[in-house]
Write an enzyme that holds these catalytic residues in place. Structure first.
Site, PDB file in Angstrom:
ATOM      1  N   ASP A  83      -1.530   9.025  -9.454  1.00 21.79           N
ATOM      2  CA  ASP A  83      -1.634   9.185  -7.996  1.00 21.79           C
ATOM      3  C   ASP A  83      -3.021   9.741  -7.679  1.00 21.79           C
ATOM      4  O   ASP A  83      -3.311  10.905  -8.001  1.00 21.79           O
ATOM      5  CB  ASP A  83      -0.531  10.148  -7.535  1.00 21.79           C
ATOM      6  CG  ASP A  83      -0.606  10.454  -6.051  1.00 21.79           C
ATOM      7  OD1 ASP A  83      -1.530   9.963  -5.366  1.00 21.79           O
ATOM      8  OD2 ASP A  83       0.263  11.207  -5.570  1.00 21.79           O
ATOM      9  N   VAL A  84      -3.863   8.928  -7.051  1.00 20.72           N
ATOM     10  CA  VAL A  84      -5.234   9.393  -6.786  1.00 20.72           C
ATOM     11  C   VAL A  84      -5.266  10.596  -5.843  1.00 20.72           C
ATOM     12  O   VAL A  84      -6.227  11.362  -5.851  1.00 20.72           O
ATOM     13  CB  VAL A  84      -6.144   8.264  -6.220  1.00 20.72           C
ATOM     14  CG1 VAL A  84      -6.304   7.127  -7.199  1.00 20.72           C
ATOM     15  CG2 VAL A  84      -5.636   7.767  -4.863  1.00 20.72           C
ATOM     16  N   TYR A 122      -6.001   7.233   9.530  1.00 13.95           N
ATOM     17  CA  TYR A 122      -6.702   6.254   8.677  1.00 13.95           C
ATOM     18  C   TYR A 122      -8.186   6.154   9.065  1.00 13.95           C
ATOM     19  O   TYR A 122      -9.061   6.157   8.197  1.00 13.95           O
ATOM     20  CB  TYR A 122      -5.992   4.907   8.849  1.00 13.95           C
ATOM     21  CG  TYR A 122      -6.465   3.784   7.959  1.00 13.95           C
ATOM     22  CD1 TYR A 122      -6.025   3.675   6.638  1.00 13.95           C
ATOM     23  CD2 TYR A 122      -7.314   2.791   8.449  1.00 13.95           C
ATOM     24  CE1 TYR A 122      -6.427   2.619   5.830  1.00 13.95           C
ATOM     25  CE2 TYR A 122      -7.710   1.731   7.653  1.00 13.95           C
ATOM     26  CZ  TYR A 122      -7.273   1.644   6.343  1.00 13.95           C
ATOM     27  OH  TYR A 122      -7.662   0.599   5.550  1.00 13.95           O
ATOM     28  N   ALA A 165     -10.000   8.436  10.480  1.00 14.10           N
ATOM     29  CA  ALA A 165     -10.670   9.683  10.068  1.00 14.10           C
ATOM     30  C   ALA A 165     -10.959   9.662   8.572  1.00 14.10           C
ATOM     31  O   ALA A 165     -12.069  10.002   8.128  1.00 14.10           O
ATOM     32  CB  ALA A 165      -9.791  10.883  10.418  1.00 14.10           C
ATOM     33  N   LYS A 182     -11.234   7.075   6.576  1.00 14.51           N
ATOM     34  CA  LYS A 182     -12.199   6.030   6.210  1.00 14.51           C
ATOM     35  C   LYS A 182     -13.619   6.405   6.679  1.00 14.51           C
ATOM     36  O   LYS A 182     -14.596   6.089   5.999  1.00 14.51           O
ATOM     37  CB  LYS A 182     -11.762   4.676   6.782  1.00 14.51           C
ATOM     38  CG  LYS A 182     -10.489   4.122   6.123  1.00 14.51           C
ATOM     39  CD  LYS A 182     -10.677   3.868   4.636  1.00 14.51           C
ATOM     40  CE  LYS A 182      -9.513   3.134   3.995  1.00 14.51           C
ATOM     41  NZ  LYS A 182      -9.689   2.908   2.553  1.00 14.51           N
TER      42      LYS A 182
HETATM   43  P1  NAP Z   1      -2.327  -2.969  -0.567  1.00 14.29           P
HETATM   44  O1  NAP Z   1      -2.153  -4.423  -0.786  1.00 14.29           O
HETATM   45  O2  NAP Z   1      -1.298  -2.189   0.161  1.00 14.29           O
HETATM   46  O3  NAP Z   1      -2.600  -2.281  -2.009  1.00 14.29           O
HETATM   47  C1  NAP Z   1      -2.836  -0.905  -2.082  1.00 14.29           C
HETATM   48  C2  NAP Z   1      -3.149  -0.523  -3.494  1.00 14.29           C
HETATM   49  O4  NAP Z   1      -3.413   0.892  -3.532  1.00 14.29           O
HETATM   50  C3  NAP Z   1      -2.005  -0.793  -4.454  1.00 14.29           C
HETATM   51  O5  NAP Z   1      -2.523  -1.220  -5.694  1.00 14.29           O
HETATM   52  C4  NAP Z   1      -1.351   0.585  -4.599  1.00 14.29           C
HETATM   53  O6  NAP Z   1      -0.736   0.775  -5.860  1.00 14.29           O
HETATM   54  C5  NAP Z   1      -2.560   1.489  -4.501  1.00 14.29           C
HETATM   55  N1  NAP Z   1      -2.209   2.849  -4.128  1.00 14.29           N
HETATM   56  C6  NAP Z   1      -1.636   3.287  -2.978  1.00 14.29           C
HETATM   57  N2  NAP Z   1      -1.459   4.622  -3.024  1.00 14.29           N
HETATM   58  C7  NAP Z   1      -1.936   5.036  -4.226  1.00 14.29           C
HETATM   59  C8  NAP Z   1      -2.052   6.298  -4.861  1.00 14.29           C
HETATM   60  N3  NAP Z   1      -1.636   7.420  -4.262  1.00 14.29           N
HETATM   61  N4  NAP Z   1      -2.595   6.351  -6.099  1.00 14.29           N
HETATM   62  C9  NAP Z   1      -3.016   5.225  -6.726  1.00 14.29           C
HETATM   63  N5  NAP Z   1      -2.934   3.997  -6.164  1.00 14.29           N
HETATM   64  C10 NAP Z   1      -2.401   3.907  -4.938  1.00 14.29           C
HETATM   65  O7  NAP Z   1      -3.685  -2.675   0.212  1.00 14.29           O
HETATM   66  P2  NAP Z   1      -5.025  -3.531   0.349  1.00 14.29           P
HETATM   67  O8  NAP Z   1      -4.964  -4.239   1.643  1.00 14.29           O
HETATM   68  O9  NAP Z   1      -5.313  -4.279  -0.889  1.00 14.29           O
HETATM   69  O10 NAP Z   1      -6.071  -2.337   0.518  1.00 14.29           O
HETATM   70  C11 NAP Z   1      -6.959  -1.933  -0.510  1.00 14.29           C
HETATM   71  C12 NAP Z   1      -8.025  -1.037   0.107  1.00 14.29           C
HETATM   72  O11 NAP Z   1      -8.719  -1.768   1.126  1.00 14.29           O
HETATM   73  C13 NAP Z   1      -7.457   0.205   0.788  1.00 14.29           C
HETATM   74  O12 NAP Z   1      -8.325   1.295   0.604  1.00 14.29           O
HETATM   75  C14 NAP Z   1      -7.429  -0.187   2.250  1.00 14.29           C
HETATM   76  O13 NAP Z   1      -7.480   0.930   3.100  1.00 14.29           O
HETATM   77  C15 NAP Z   1      -8.690  -1.030   2.326  1.00 14.29           C
HETATM   78  N6  NAP Z   1      -8.731  -1.952   3.470  1.00 14.29           N
HETATM   79  C16 NAP Z   1      -7.819  -2.940   3.597  1.00 14.29           C
HETATM   80  C17 NAP Z   1      -7.889  -3.798   4.700  1.00 14.29           C
HETATM   81  C18 NAP Z   1      -6.934  -4.930   4.913  1.00 14.29           C
HETATM   82  O14 NAP Z   1      -7.009  -5.574   5.968  1.00 14.29           O
HETATM   83  N7  NAP Z   1      -6.053  -5.246   3.991  1.00 14.29           N
HETATM   84  C19 NAP Z   1      -8.891  -3.603   5.655  1.00 14.29           C
HETATM   85  C20 NAP Z   1      -9.804  -2.570   5.488  1.00 14.29           C
HETATM   86  C21 NAP Z   1      -9.715  -1.752   4.381  1.00 14.29           C
HETATM   87  P3  NAP Z   1       0.861   0.756  -6.052  1.00 14.29           P
HETATM   88  O15 NAP Z   1       1.373  -0.508  -5.473  1.00 14.29           O
HETATM   89  O16 NAP Z   1       1.001   0.826  -7.542  1.00 14.29           O
HETATM   90  O17 NAP Z   1       1.407   1.972  -5.371  1.00 14.29           O
END
Ligand code: NAP
Length: 249
Positions: free
Chosen positions: A63-64, A157, A159, A161
């Protein structure tokens, strides 16, 4: 291959954007350790994909948002990879609610995971990055356009980011002379489980604001991250590269 010899850790590499980043780094020649929190099965599948690309892959639970857990996962990654020169802080969560009804727990969870996680992992990875800087050390933090413009329903979120962007600039000023370059990538709307949570009407409205008129793909983020990890980005530090189809121009 441009990342031959690189040893990369990608947090939240089990799904979505992190998965695409891990595979793109491997495709370009890096050995990759992915961290996951809950999704063990998907994480092991990513490792198999990395190995199919002819690279070493490792899946590490942790857990990060928890300092001790983040320290343990960094230690394990360094041991598995035999060093570390690329760190991608990608793990993130959302708990969207209007501020008036946002509970303290919604605030704490998002700030602790998204911003605390970047501190917890980066702080405990810096010594290893310094030791491996001869191969070109890079930290790439995944922020969001939400942290640049502010999004209603995402005070927590946005804040967190925005905090990542400030954190990255400070880190870049501390470490760039020591050959660790630190940058952010700020995605707009990307098709993952995270955006699946938005209902189709909300997503439709949001996409009307995107000049390219479509949602982005994880691969389109992974390509930019892999570029920042490689030799082509040798004079870029402290920056935030926006990948949003023109949403925030
Ligand atoms: P996602 O599909 O929900 O995947 C999230 C990932 O983060 C999963 O691998 C999850 O692992 C991991 N994670 C969550 N909580 C964690 C914790 N406490 N410790 C370790 N790992 C954890 O999300 P995503 O869309 O790929 O997003 C990835 C990044 O891009 C995030 O930082 C998000 O804020 C950013 N982002 C996404 C978007 C978008 O539109 N999708 C836009 C802007 C920024 P588990 O499944 O194993 O828990």
């Amino acid at each position: 291959m441009e990342l031959e010899g690189s040893k990369a850790l990608v947090t939240g590499g089990s799904r979505g954007i992190g998965r695409a980043i891990a595979l793109e780094l491997a495709r370009r020649g890096a050995d990759v350790a992915i961290n996951y929190n809950r999704s063990e099965g998907p994480a092991l599948e990513v490792v198999q994909e990395i190995e199919k690309l002819g690279r070493k892959g490792f899946a590490i639970q942790g857990d990060v948002g928890d300092f001790a857990s983040a320290g343990a996962l960094v230690k394990q990654a360094v041991a598995d990879l035999g060093g570390l020169n690329v760190l991608v802080n990608n793990a993130g969560i959302t708990r969207d609610k209007l501020l008036m009804v946002m509970k303290e727990d919604d605030w704490q969870a998002v700030v602790q995971t998204n911003l605390g996680g970047v501190y917890n992992v980066s702080q405990q990875a810096t010594r290893s990055l310094l030791r491996n800087r001869a191969t070109g050390a890079r930290v790439i933090n995944i922020t969001s356009v939400s942290g640049m413009v502010g999004v209603p329903g995402q005070a927590n979120y946005s804040a967190a980011k925005a905090g990542i962007i400030g954190f990255t600039k400070a880190m870049a000023k501390e470490l760039s002379k020591r050959q660790i370059l630190c940058n952010c990538v700020a995605p707009g709307f990307i098709e993952t489980d995270m955006t699946d949570e938005l209902n189709s009407q909300m997503l439709g409205e949001a996409l009307k604001m995107v000049p390219q008129g479509r949602i982005g793909q994880s691969q389109e983020i992974a390509d930019v991250v892999a570029f920042l990890a490689g030799p082509g980005a040798s004079y870029i530090t402290g920056q935030t590269i926006v990948v949003d189809g023109g949403l925030t121009m």
